[in-house]
Design an enzyme around this catalytic site. Structure first.
Site, PDB file in Angstrom:
ATOM      1  CG  ASP A  25      -3.675  -0.340  -3.408  1.00 39.35           C
ATOM      2  OD1 ASP A  25      -2.764   0.326  -3.869  1.00 39.35           O
ATOM      3  OD2 ASP A  25      -4.746  -0.740  -4.045  1.00 39.35           O
ATOM      4  CE  LYS A  28       3.340  -3.573  -4.747  1.00 35.68           C
ATOM      5  NZ  LYS A  28       1.779  -3.478  -4.420  1.00 35.68           N
ATOM      6  N   GLY A  52       1.423   3.763  -5.969  1.00 34.59           N
ATOM      7  CA  GLY A  52       1.562   4.674  -4.879  1.00 34.59           C
ATOM      8  C   GLY A  52       2.158   4.071  -3.768  1.00 34.59           C
ATOM      9  CG  HIS A  53       5.193   1.512  -3.966  1.00 34.98           C
ATOM     10  ND1 HIS A  53       6.242   0.921  -4.686  1.00 34.98           N
ATOM     11  CD2 HIS A  53       4.034   1.311  -4.226  1.00 34.98           C
ATOM     12  CE1 HIS A  53       5.615  -0.042  -5.465  1.00 34.98           C
ATOM     13  NE2 HIS A  53       4.460   0.231  -5.291  1.00 34.98           N
ATOM     14  CD  GLN A 236       1.015  -1.242 -10.795  1.00 35.66           C
ATOM     15  OE1 GLN A 236       1.649  -1.908 -11.640  1.00 35.66           O
ATOM     16  NE2 GLN A 236       1.286  -0.056 -10.468  1.00 35.66           N
TER      17      GLN A 236
HETATM   18  P1  IMP Z   1      -3.662   1.217 -14.794  1.00 35.86           P
HETATM   19  O1  IMP Z   1      -2.692   0.369 -14.499  1.00 35.86           O
HETATM   20  O2  IMP Z   1      -3.849   2.498 -14.170  1.00 35.86           O
HETATM   21  O3  IMP Z   1      -4.283   1.145 -16.273  1.00 35.86           O
HETATM   22  O4  IMP Z   1      -5.156   0.356 -14.048  1.00 35.86           O
HETATM   23  C1  IMP Z   1      -5.500  -0.797 -14.493  1.00 35.86           C
HETATM   24  C2  IMP Z   1      -6.137  -1.433 -13.013  1.00 35.86           C
HETATM   25  O5  IMP Z   1      -5.226  -1.658 -12.099  1.00 35.86           O
HETATM   26  C3  IMP Z   1      -7.205  -0.460 -12.348  1.00 35.86           C
HETATM   27  O6  IMP Z   1      -8.114  -1.541 -11.833  1.00 35.86           O
HETATM   28  C4  IMP Z   1      -6.524   0.245 -11.164  1.00 35.86           C
HETATM   29  O7  IMP Z   1      -7.346   0.304 -10.193  1.00 35.86           O
HETATM   30  C5  IMP Z   1      -5.587  -1.151 -10.783  1.00 35.86           C
HETATM   31  N1  IMP Z   1      -4.067  -0.606 -10.301  1.00 35.86           N
HETATM   32  C6  IMP Z   1      -3.311   0.029 -11.226  1.00 35.86           C
HETATM   33  N2  IMP Z   1      -2.190   0.448 -10.335  1.00 35.86           N
HETATM   34  C7  IMP Z   1      -2.579   0.061  -9.034  1.00 35.86           C
HETATM   35  C8  IMP Z   1      -1.827   0.169  -7.877  1.00 35.86           C
HETATM   36  O8  IMP Z   1      -0.818   0.643  -7.739  1.00 35.86           O
HETATM   37  N3  IMP Z   1      -2.693  -0.317  -6.843  1.00 35.86           N
HETATM   38  C9  IMP Z   1      -3.929  -0.699  -6.947  1.00 35.86           C
HETATM   39  N4  IMP Z   1      -4.438  -0.855  -8.094  1.00 35.86           N
HETATM   40  C10 IMP Z   1      -3.662  -0.497  -9.243  1.00 35.86           C
END
Ligand code: IMP
Length: 435
Positions: A25, A28, A52-53, A236
Site C-alpha cells: 500500500d 505503487k 489493489g493498485h 505488496q
Molecule cells: P495474502 O497474500 O492475501 O494471503 O495476505 C497475507 C498478508 O499480506 C496479510 O497480512 C495481508 O493483509 C497482506 N497483504 C496481501 N496483499 C497485500 C497488499 O496488496 N497490500 C497490503 N497488504 C497485503
C-alpha cells in the site's frame, strides 16, 4: 508529471523494477501510472488479486487488482507474468470495470501461459486455514493466494496454459476434489455453495480465453533484444516477502527484486534501475509485528488524513512512524537505486515527527532487521524531527516545499544512502514532484 513525459527515453535492453519497500500500500499503482509513458511494456511479476493498485487521474479513481497499472496509457503493452496467480472470476470483473474507459484491452494485455490459476477451492482453503489458526491468523485477504502458491511449489497447480488443453475440466476436478478433502480436514465451519462458485469460475474461464495467452519470458526477452523498455511492477511490499518479510505474517510470493527475475524470466544482469516506493510514514494491514506502530493520536491522525483503509478488503490499516531500520533492509535486499516518497502531504500539521533509527534488541542497539522482530524483542529508538504546517497538495516544485520537509528528506537520504527522486503530495498523477 510534465518532467516525466518530456523525459521519455528508452533504456535499451534493460528492465527497471518498481517495488514497495514496506508492508504494501505504498502507492505503487500511482507511480507505475506516472512512469508508464517512459516504457513500452509494463509487466506484473508476482501476487494476484490480493493487490489493489489505486490510480487517480482526471478526477477518476480506479483500483486495479491483477492487471498492470500501464493499462491506461495509450501505447504501453501490459503483461501478466508467470509469477502472478490469477483468479478468473476477479479478473473478469476487472475487465468489465474497464469497459467504461473505452479501450481495446485485448490489444494491449497479454497473459503468461505459466501463470497459475486460483480455483474456487483455493479461496475456501484460505478461509479454512485462517479460521483454524484463531488468534494466530495471518490476516490474509482470503483471495486464495497462499493455497495457490502452495499448489505451485507442490507441483499440483493448474496454469493458464492448461485452459487450452482438452482435459482441462478433468484436471480441474481432480485438484478440486483433493481440495475438498483438505477443507474437511481443517474441521472448521464454512458456508459455501461450490456448485455456484464453479459455474462462475468456468464462465469466467471462457471469458479469459478471449485474451491472448503468451509465453511471456519469450515475449519479454525478444522485446529486450529489439531495444524495447520494460518496467516490472511489483505488488505488496518487501516486508511481506515470503523469504525476507516478517514470516509467517507475509504473503506467499517473493515481492523483492529477485521475484521479478523468476516471475518474468528476466536475467538479473538485464535489470538496471530499481525504484523503491515508500510512504513518509508506515502502514500495515493484517497481523504481524510492526515496531513503529503508533496506538495514540499520531497513528489515528495518519489513518484519518491518509485515508488508510485497504483498497481490496476495506480493512483499517495500522499506522506508525517511518522505520529507517526496515527501510534500509528493504533497500539492501532489493538493490534500490532511486527512492520515491509517497504521501508526504499526510504528515503536514504535526509539531514534531518521530523517525526510527535503531532497534533496542535484547538490551543492545542494532540497526538491522533481526530474526525475532516481535514486540517483546524489539523496541524502536526514535529521533525527533521538526514538523511542518503547510499544505503540500498544491505544490508542484521541490523549491516550494517547506524547509522542515526538505530536512526530513535529506535525513532519510543520508541514513539510507539512496537519493529520493520523487515526492508525491497527493493521489493525482499531477501531484508528483521531481527532485
Ligand atoms: P495474502 O497474500 O492475501 O494471503 O495476505 C497475507 C498478508 O499480506 C496479510 O497480512 C495481508 O493483509 C497482506 N497483504 C496481501 N496483499 C497485500 C497488499 O496488496 N497490500 C497490503 N497488504 C497485503
Amino acid at each position: 508529471m510534465q518532467h516525466l513525459d518530456n523525459n521519455k527515453q528508452h533504456n535499451t535492453m534493460t528492465v527497471d523494477l518498481l517495488l514497495g519497500l514496506q508492508w504494501g500500500d505504498e502507492g505503487k499503482g500511482k507511480i507505475v501510472d506516472v512512469l508508464t509513458s517512459k516504457y513500452d511494456i509494463i509487466a506484473r511479476f508476482q501476487g494476484g488479486p490480493n493487490a489493489g493498485h489505486t490510480l487517480e487521474f482526471d478526477g477518476i479513481k480506479h483500483v486495479l487488482r491483477t492487471i498492470p497499472s500501464g493499462i491506461f496509457h495509450k501505447n504501453a503493452i501490459n503483461i501478466i507474468g508467470n509469477g502472478v496467480v490469477i483468479d478468473p472470476v476477479v479478473f473478469q470483473k476487472e475487465i468489465e470495470g474497464l469497459a467504461k474507459f473505452n479501450m481495446d484491452v485485448t490489444a494491449k494485455l497479454f497473459i503468461s501461459r505459466k501463470a497459475h490459476l486460483i480455483l474456487p477451492t483455493h479461496r475456501l482453503l484460505d478461509a479454512a486455514s485462517e479460521a483454524s489458526k484463531g488468534k494466530a491468523k495471518i490476516g490474509s485477504t482470503l483471495k486464495g493466494i497462499g493455497p495457490t502458491y502452495m499448489d505451485k511449489t507442490g507441483r499440483n497447480g493448474l496454469r493458464v496454459g492448461d485452459i487450452e488443453l482438452e482435459d482441462f475440466k478433468e484436471r480441474y476436478r481432480t485438484l478440486a476434489d483433493k481440495h475438498e478433502a483438505m477443507i474437511a480436514f481443517y474441521d472448521v465451519e464454512l458456508q459455501y455453495n461450490l456448485k455456484e462458485m464453479e459455474d462462475e469460475f468456468f464462465t469466467a474461464v471462457e471469458d479469459l480465453k478471449k485474451l491472448t495467452f503468451i509465453d511471456s519470458e519469450e515475449y519479454l526477452n525478444k522485446a529486450l533484444k529489439e531495444g524495447k523498455s520494460i518496467l516490472a511492477e511489483g505488488a505488496q511490499g518487501s516486508l511481506l516477502d515470503v523469504d525476507f518479510g516478517t514470516y509467517p505474517y507475509v504473503t506467499s510470493s517473493n515481492t523483492t527484486a529477485a521475484g521479478a527475475c523468476t516471475g518474468l524470466g528476466i536475467a538479473p544482469n538485464k535489470v538496471k534501475d530499481v525504484f523503491g516506493i515508500f510512504k513518509a510514514y508506515t502502514t500495515r494491514v493484517g497481523s504481524g509485528p510492526f515496531p513503529t506502530e503508533d496506538f495514540k493520536e499520531a497513528g489515528q491522525t495518519m489513518a484519518k488524513v491518509g485515508n488508510e483503509f485497504g483498497s481490496v478488503t476495506g480493512r483499517a490499516r495500522r499506522c506508525g512512524w517511518l522505520d529507517l531500520v526496515a527501510l534500509k533492509y528493504a533497500v539492501q535486499v532489493n538493490g534500490v537505486t532511486q527512492l520515491y516518497m509517497m504521501k508526504g502531504d499526510v504528515l503536514s500539521g504535526f509539531d514534531t515527527l518521530q523517525v526510527c533509527t535503531g532497534y533496542n534488541y535484547k538490551g543492545q542497539t542494532i540497526q538491522h532487521l533481526p530474526y525475532n522482530i516481535e514486540p517483546e524483542n524489539v523496541t524502536p529508538i526514535f529521533t525527533e524531527m521538526k514538523g511542518w504546517k503547510a499544505d503540500l497538495t498544491g505544490m508542484t516544485t521541490y523549491d516550494e516545499l517547506p524547509q522542515e520537509l526538505k530536512t526530513y528528506i535529506e535525513f532519510i537520504e543520508k541514513e539510507v544512502e539512496v537519493p529520493i527522486k520523487v515526492i508525491s503530495v497527493g493521489p493525482d498523477r499531477k501531484q508528483t514532484i521531481m527532485k
